[in-house]
Design a protein around this motif. Structure first.
Motif, mmCIF file in Angstrom:
data_model
loop_
_atom_site.group_PDB
_atom_site.id
_atom_site.type_symbol
_atom_site.label_atom_id
_atom_site.label_comp_id
_atom_site.label_asym_id
_atom_site.label_seq_id
_atom_site.Cartn_x
_atom_site.Cartn_y
_atom_site.Cartn_z
ATOM 1 N N SER A 1 8.515 31.983 37.492
ATOM 2 C CA SER A 1 7.867 31.869 36.183
ATOM 3 C C SER A 1 8.186 33.052 35.277
ATOM 4 O O SER A 1 7.540 33.234 34.254
ATOM 5 C CB SER A 1 6.349 31.796 36.347
ATOM 6 N N SER A 2 9.140 33.866 35.658
ATOM 7 C CA SER A 2 9.524 35.071 34.908
ATOM 8 C C SER A 2 8.317 35.920 34.495
ATOM 9 O O SER A 2 8.200 36.328 33.342
ATOM 10 C CB SER A 2 10.321 34.753 33.639
ATOM 11 N N VAL A 3 7.423 36.160 35.428
ATOM 12 C CA VAL A 3 6.271 37.018 35.128
ATOM 13 C C VAL A 3 6.730 38.467 35.029
ATOM 14 O O VAL A 3 7.498 38.943 35.858
ATOM 15 C CB VAL A 3 5.184 36.858 36.220
ATOM 16 N N LYS A 4 6.256 39.149 33.993
ATOM 17 C CA LYS A 4 6.646 40.547 33.775
ATOM 18 C C LYS A 4 5.525 41.517 34.154
ATOM 19 O O LYS A 4 5.778 42.655 34.501
ATOM 20 C CB LYS A 4 6.966 40.792 32.281
ATOM 21 N N ALA A 5 4.282 41.057 34.011
ATOM 22 C CA ALA A 5 3.155 41.970 34.218
ATOM 23 C C ALA A 5 1.968 41.229 34.821
ATOM 24 O O ALA A 5 1.788 40.037 34.592
ATOM 25 C CB ALA A 5 2.748 42.588 32.877
ATOM 26 N N VAL A 6 1.174 41.991 35.598
ATOM 27 C CA VAL A 6 0.017 41.383 36.260
ATOM 28 C C VAL A 6 -1.237 42.155 35.855
ATOM 29 O O VAL A 6 -1.254 43.390 35.891
ATOM 30 C CB VAL A 6 0.186 41.422 37.800
ATOM 31 N N ALA A 7 -2.274 41.409 35.472
ATOM 32 C CA ALA A 7 -3.565 42.016 35.143
ATOM 33 C C ALA A 7 -4.436 41.969 36.390
ATOM 34 O O ALA A 7 -4.676 40.895 36.944
ATOM 35 C CB ALA A 7 -4.227 41.251 34.002
ATOM 36 N N LEU A 8 -4.898 43.152 36.850
ATOM 37 C CA LEU A 8 -5.769 43.242 38.029
ATOM 38 C C LEU A 8 -7.178 43.526 37.525
ATOM 39 O O LEU A 8 -7.411 44.562 36.898
ATOM 40 C CB LEU A 8 -5.322 44.368 38.959
ATOM 41 N N SER A 9 -8.105 42.618 37.804
ATOM 42 C CA SER A 9 -9.385 42.730 37.121
ATOM 43 C C SER A 9 -10.586 42.533 38.044
ATOM 44 O O SER A 9 -10.492 41.883 39.081
ATOM 45 C CB SER A 9 -9.409 41.692 35.983
ATOM 46 N N TYR A 10 -11.720 43.120 37.631
ATOM 47 C CA TYR A 10 -12.987 42.924 38.349
ATOM 48 C C TYR A 10 -14.112 42.998 37.329
ATOM 49 O O TYR A 10 -13.915 43.418 36.188
ATOM 50 C CB TYR A 10 -13.179 44.003 39.431
ATOM 51 N N SER A 11 -15.289 42.573 37.761
ATOM 52 C CA SER A 11 -16.426 42.546 36.847
ATOM 53 C C SER A 11 -17.350 43.729 37.133
ATOM 54 O O SER A 11 -17.609 44.042 38.297
ATOM 55 C CB SER A 11 -17.157 41.224 37.063
ATOM 56 N N ASP A 12 -17.853 44.372 36.074
ATOM 57 C CA ASP A 12 -18.721 45.532 36.298
ATOM 58 C C ASP A 12 -20.197 45.173 36.084
ATOM 59 O O ASP A 12 -20.538 44.025 35.815
ATOM 60 C CB ASP A 12 -18.270 46.719 35.430
ATOM 61 N N ALA B 1 -22.121 45.742 33.706
ATOM 62 C CA ALA B 1 -22.457 45.280 32.353
ATOM 63 C C ALA B 1 -21.956 43.852 32.122
ATOM 64 O O ALA B 1 -22.138 43.299 31.037
ATOM 65 C CB ALA B 1 -21.857 46.224 31.317
ATOM 66 N N GLY B 2 -21.305 43.265 33.141
ATOM 67 C CA GLY B 2 -20.785 41.905 32.985
ATOM 68 C C GLY B 2 -19.456 41.876 32.246
ATOM 69 O O GLY B 2 -18.992 40.817 31.827
ATOM 70 N N ILE B 3 -18.846 43.047 32.097
ATOM 71 C CA ILE B 3 -17.555 43.136 31.414
ATOM 72 C C ILE B 3 -16.453 43.156 32.487
ATOM 73 O O ILE B 3 -16.617 43.801 33.520
ATOM 74 C CB ILE B 3 -17.465 44.439 30.577
ATOM 75 N N SER B 4 -15.346 42.457 32.221
ATOM 76 C CA SER B 4 -14.209 42.515 33.148
ATOM 77 C C SER B 4 -13.353 43.709 32.763
ATOM 78 O O SER B 4 -12.853 43.785 31.641
ATOM 79 C CB SER B 4 -13.368 41.242 33.048
ATOM 80 N N ARG B 5 -13.207 44.641 33.686
ATOM 81 C CA ARG B 5 -12.348 45.806 33.447
ATOM 82 C C ARG B 5 -10.995 45.524 34.101
ATOM 83 O O ARG B 5 -10.904 44.696 35.005
ATOM 84 C CB ARG B 5 -12.968 47.076 34.021
ATOM 85 N N VAL B 6 -9.963 46.249 33.696
ATOM 86 C CA VAL B 6 -8.623 45.864 34.123
ATOM 87 C C VAL B 6 -7.679 47.047 34.272
ATOM 88 O O VAL B 6 -7.862 48.089 33.622
ATOM 89 C CB VAL B 6 -8.041 44.847 33.097
ATOM 90 N N LYS B 7 -6.737 46.920 35.156
ATOM 91 C CA LYS B 7 -5.524 47.734 35.177
ATOM 92 C C LYS B 7 -4.380 46.735 35.161
ATOM 93 O O LYS B 7 -4.492 45.668 35.774
ATOM 94 C CB LYS B 7 -5.449 48.570 36.457
ATOM 95 N N THR B 8 -3.289 47.062 34.505
ATOM 96 C CA THR B 8 -2.151 46.150 34.561
ATOM 97 C C THR B 8 -0.957 46.877 35.171
ATOM 98 O O THR B 8 -0.844 48.106 35.055
ATOM 99 C CB THR B 8 -1.756 45.595 33.165
ATOM 100 N N ILE B 9 -0.115 46.104 35.831
ATOM 101 C CA ILE B 9 1.076 46.696 36.461
ATOM 102 C C ILE B 9 2.302 45.823 36.149
ATOM 103 O O ILE B 9 2.157 44.615 35.926
ATOM 104 C CB ILE B 9 0.919 46.813 38.001
ATOM 105 N N PRO B 10 3.493 46.447 36.169
ATOM 106 C CA PRO B 10 4.695 45.611 36.046
ATOM 107 C C PRO B 10 4.885 44.847 37.354
ATOM 108 O O PRO B 10 4.461 45.314 38.420
ATOM 109 C CB PRO B 10 5.808 46.647 35.839
ATOM 110 N N THR B 11 5.521 43.701 37.273
ATOM 111 C CA THR B 11 5.679 42.853 38.461
ATOM 112 C C THR B 11 6.308 43.613 39.636
ATOM 113 O O THR B 11 5.938 43.391 40.790
ATOM 114 C CB THR B 11 6.563 41.642 38.119
ATOM 115 N N GLU B 12 7.240 44.530 39.337
ATOM 116 C CA GLU B 12 7.918 45.270 40.415
ATOM 117 C C GLU B 12 6.922 46.066 41.274
ATOM 118 O O GLU B 12 7.226 46.421 42.405
ATOM 119 C CB GLU B 12 8.935 46.286 39.849
#
Ligand code: GLU
Ligand code: MG
Length: 460
Positions: free
Chosen positions: A24-35, A37-48
């Motif tokens: 699917s030619s994915v370039k980046a992945v969002a890694l997320s969890y809920s805190d 406060a009910g907000i989803s926080r995130v770190k993103t990484i390149p597919t590699e």
């Protein structure tokens, strides 16, 4: 799930995941969890980096356990401040490519300490442990969130409905048909099992129902679906709110949680002719348990100060503590099995919940209550017929009906007083959650309902 188990599962899934993201030619992945406060926080990484992240996790500060809905920060004995580091370990079994062209994938994570032990404040661990307590009694569960949202024309901070058609009206679908079809195709691409989408009652409001699934996946899907609705809306120049209330005094956005239970595959909420309420002993006990714990569960599932502007009578939000068969004003709606649907089994809908909450806390709380009450033989009062809000106080008292908490303060107090929920949460999680909610209560204390609505409208 312990770090090494999840890592091993990721190792086994790697070849498949790799082929999916490459295809699917994915370039980046969002890694997320809920805190809290009910907000989803995130770190993103390149597919590699995904292979590495799936084995060792990605670093992130634990400070987000002390964040409030407006990004201000409180502190508690176990969280807050600049110190510390966690590893976010993705669960590759739930990785989803978001669409065919954008290059983005999404994956939920579990949070671990540097010594590989589970972070005691990780909501997904809490939900998993609560589910394990039920599985230990040979009972499985299926869950689904109903997701309601409003679409607004994007112009500053005010809400301006993006459609003018009537509630549940075909016209509303006609007005936004390209938007809705894009949403259907995005969710289909992500393998989210959509049951239906329909216009709801409030101006600009819609709802999507998802097929019931494994409880942890239901919470994962809740975040994925909200993210997807926001993405598709943005492409159409629309703004979205999942906030409990978008216009003060109006009908709000619910995040009702449906759940069913199965023992050895057989539904626990099923008709048993001749029994009290035509229900199995376990089914009755769980309903009685839910009723008794509902004020405390509201802290986990209706967890914003704004939630209590929504949780009012005559809004189909379930403001009264009672259960009813197919009764949309009862906090617990018993959704009867239908002869038309062959899988059988009824489910219980928890109406007071909304989408300002962490779905993992909502799911984990309900599972903990189900596990705790399954075997205690309690009998709920009679199911309520009609709108309990139309009865007078004496009639309600005689039927054993009372109001659910009308403030977050009250539901938080019920949570702290609930021995079942207190013992299912780690001390760290309960302490930090209470600290965040107390700080949010303090933040909202001097605000009018209109001010609470505008402070939260675009946060969830
Ligand atoms: N919008 C209502 C709520 O705030 C729910 C309407 C329905 O029953 O779906 O929960
Ligand atoms: Mg609805």
């Amino acid at each position: 799930m312990r770090f090494l188990e999840l890592r091993e599962q990721n190792d086994q899934l790697w070849e498949y995941t790799h082929s999916v993201i490459m295809g699917s030619s994915v370039k980046a992945v969002a890694l997320s969890y809920s805190d809290n406060a009910g907000i989803s926080r995130v770190k993103t990484i390149p597919t590699e980096r995904l292979r590495h992240a799936a084995r060792f996790g990605v670093g992130m500060s634990p400070v987000f356990d002390a964040f409030l809905f407006d990004d201000s920060i409180t502190s508690s004995k176990f969280s807050g401040g600049p110190m510390g580091e966690l590893r976010l370990l993705p669960d590759l079994s739930e990785l989803r490519v978001l669409d065919p062209t954008s290059g983005w994938a999404y994956v939920p994570v579990e949070r671990f300490r540097q010594d590989f032990e589970p972070h005691p404040l990780c909501h997904r661990h809490f939900a998993r442990d609560a589910y394990q307590a039920l599985l230990n009694q040979n009972v499985t569960s299926k869950m689904a969130f109903e997701i309601e949202w409003v679409v607004s024309i994007d112009q500053g901070s005010e809400f301006k409905p993006a459609c003018i058609g009537p509630a549940y009206g075909l016209d509303r679908v006609g007005e936004l048909e390209e938007y809705l079809v894009d949403l259907y195709s995005a969710l289909q691409f992500q393998h989210v099992a959509v049951e239906q989408i329909h216009p709801e009652y409030a101006p600009g409001q819609f709802e999507v129902s998802i097929d019931a699934t494994d409880p942890i996946q239901a919470a994962d899907d809740c975040i994925l679906v909200k993210h997807t609705i926001k993405r598709v809306s943005r492409k159409h120049g629309l703004k979205v709110s999942f906030a409990p209330v978008v216009s003060a005094g109006g009908v709000g956005n619910g995040g009702h949680l449906h759940f069913s239970l199965q023992r050895d595959g057989a539904p626990i909420f099923r008709s048993v002719p001749g029994e009290v309420h035509e229900l199995s002993v376990e089914g009755r006990s769980v309903i009685a348990g839910m009723l008794s714990e509902l004020p405390a569960l509201c802290a986990l599932g209706a967890s914003s100060p704004a939630s209590y502007l929504r949780l009012v009578p005559h809004h189909w939000a379930g403001a009264y503590r009672c259960w009813g068969v197919d009764n949309r004003e009862a906090a617990l709606r018993f959704v009867k099995e239908t002869r038309l649907v062959t899988e059988g089994g009824a489910n219980l809908e928890i109406k007071p919940f909304d989408l300002s909450s962490s779905p993992y806390l909502a799911v984990g709380g309900v599972l903990a209550v189900a596990a705790g009450y399954l075997n205690n033989g309690l009998l709920p009062p009679d199911p309520v017929v009609g709108d309990p809000g139309l009865l007078d106080e004496t009639q309600r008292t005689n039927l054993g009906i009372d109001r659910l908490p009308s403030t977050l303060e009250d539901s938080l107090k019920a949570l702290v007083d609930s021995s079942i929920l207190r013992s299912s949460m780690s001390e760290e999680l309960l302490t930090a959650f209470v600290a965040v909610k107390e700080a949010e209560i303090a933040l909202a204390r001097s605000m009018s309902p209109e001010e609470i609505v505008s402070a939260t409208r675009w946060r969830y």
